[in-house]
Design an enzyme around this catalytic site. Structure first.
Site, PDB file in Angstrom:
ATOM      1  N   GLY A 184       0.598  -1.121  -0.206  1.00  0.00           N
ATOM      2  CA  GLY A 184      -0.020  -0.023   0.259  1.00  0.00           C
ATOM      3  C   GLY A 184       0.998   1.203   0.152  1.00  0.00           C
ATOM      4  O   GLY A 184       1.833   1.326  -1.336  1.00  0.00           O
ATOM      5  N   THR A 185       0.835   2.209   1.092  1.00  0.00           N
ATOM      6  CA  THR A 185       1.282   3.504   1.196  1.00  0.00           C
ATOM      7  C   THR A 185       2.747   2.995   1.438  1.00  0.00           C
ATOM      8  O   THR A 185       3.017   4.298   1.201  1.00  0.00           O
ATOM      9  CB  THR A 185       0.732   4.948   1.988  1.00  0.00           C
ATOM     10  OG1 THR A 185       0.557   3.803   3.350  1.00  0.00           O
ATOM     11  CG2 THR A 185      -0.981   4.650   1.984  1.00  0.00           C
ATOM     12  N   GLU A 228       1.429   0.642  11.200  1.00  0.00           N
ATOM     13  CA  GLU A 228       0.064   0.297  11.032  1.00  0.00           C
ATOM     14  C   GLU A 228      -0.460  -0.314  11.926  1.00  0.00           C
ATOM     15  O   GLU A 228      -1.317  -1.097  12.232  1.00  0.00           O
ATOM     16  CB  GLU A 228       0.829  -1.682  10.454  1.00  0.00           C
ATOM     17  CG  GLU A 228       2.132  -1.411   9.345  1.00  0.00           C
ATOM     18  CD  GLU A 228       0.562  -0.734   8.456  1.00  0.00           C
ATOM     19  OE1 GLU A 228      -0.583  -0.092   8.007  1.00  0.00           O
ATOM     20  OE2 GLU A 228       1.839  -0.642   7.219  1.00  0.00           O
TER      21      GLU A 228
END
Length: 149
Positions: free
Chosen positions: A12-13, A86
């Site tokens: 993802g990012t 996270e």
């Protein structure tokens, strides 16, 4: 402090060119070295959700796609910093998964962050093969990820 190196798969990012990639390049966070592009061996649903447009890999093996991402070799300090980003173990779970290295075709065991507890309606969202931050779905950093009703 241990200097053990381990592999992590980001989807993802944290990927190159994405909004949080700077976490992997900031030496204050520890060591991170790009290994190769990779892809999950198992299929998983990758969705973008919440008002912050956060990519989530949902822990539903066999649904969705073989997800594209990147493999990094990181040290313990970086793993700890990624756990903070996270929100592990409160939001994401972290566990080893089989990832196919797209350069060598070898299957490697890498840490992956997945969401185990999520509203089932997230499975109704478009299931992505690869995440990209886009003008239509711009990622917005937040300390408080809430699954919208």
């Amino acid at each position: 402090m241990s200097t053990t190196l381990r592999r992590v798969f980001v989807y993802g990012t944290l990927k190159r060119g994405e909004p949080n990639h700077h976490w992997l390049t900031d030496a204050a966070n520890g060591q991170a070295r790009f290994i190769a592009k990779g892809r999950t061996v198992g299929r998983y649903p990758l969705v973008v959700a919440t008002r912050h447009n956060v990519p989530f890999l949902l822990d539903v093996r066999g649904t969705g796609h073989s997800v594209v991402g990147e493999i990094y070799e990181i040290d313990d300090r970086m793993l700890g910093r990624l756990d903070v980003l996270e929100d592990y173990p409160q939001l994401y779970d972290r566990r080893p998964e089989e990832i196919r290295n797209e350069t060598s075709s070898a299957v490697e065991c890498c840490w992956v962050y997945l969401i185990r507890s999520f509203p089932k309606r997230l499975l109704e969202l478009p299931l992505l093969e690869e995440y990209r931050d886009t003008p239509e779905k711009r990622y917005a950093e937040s300390d408080d990820i809430v699954f919208d009703e």
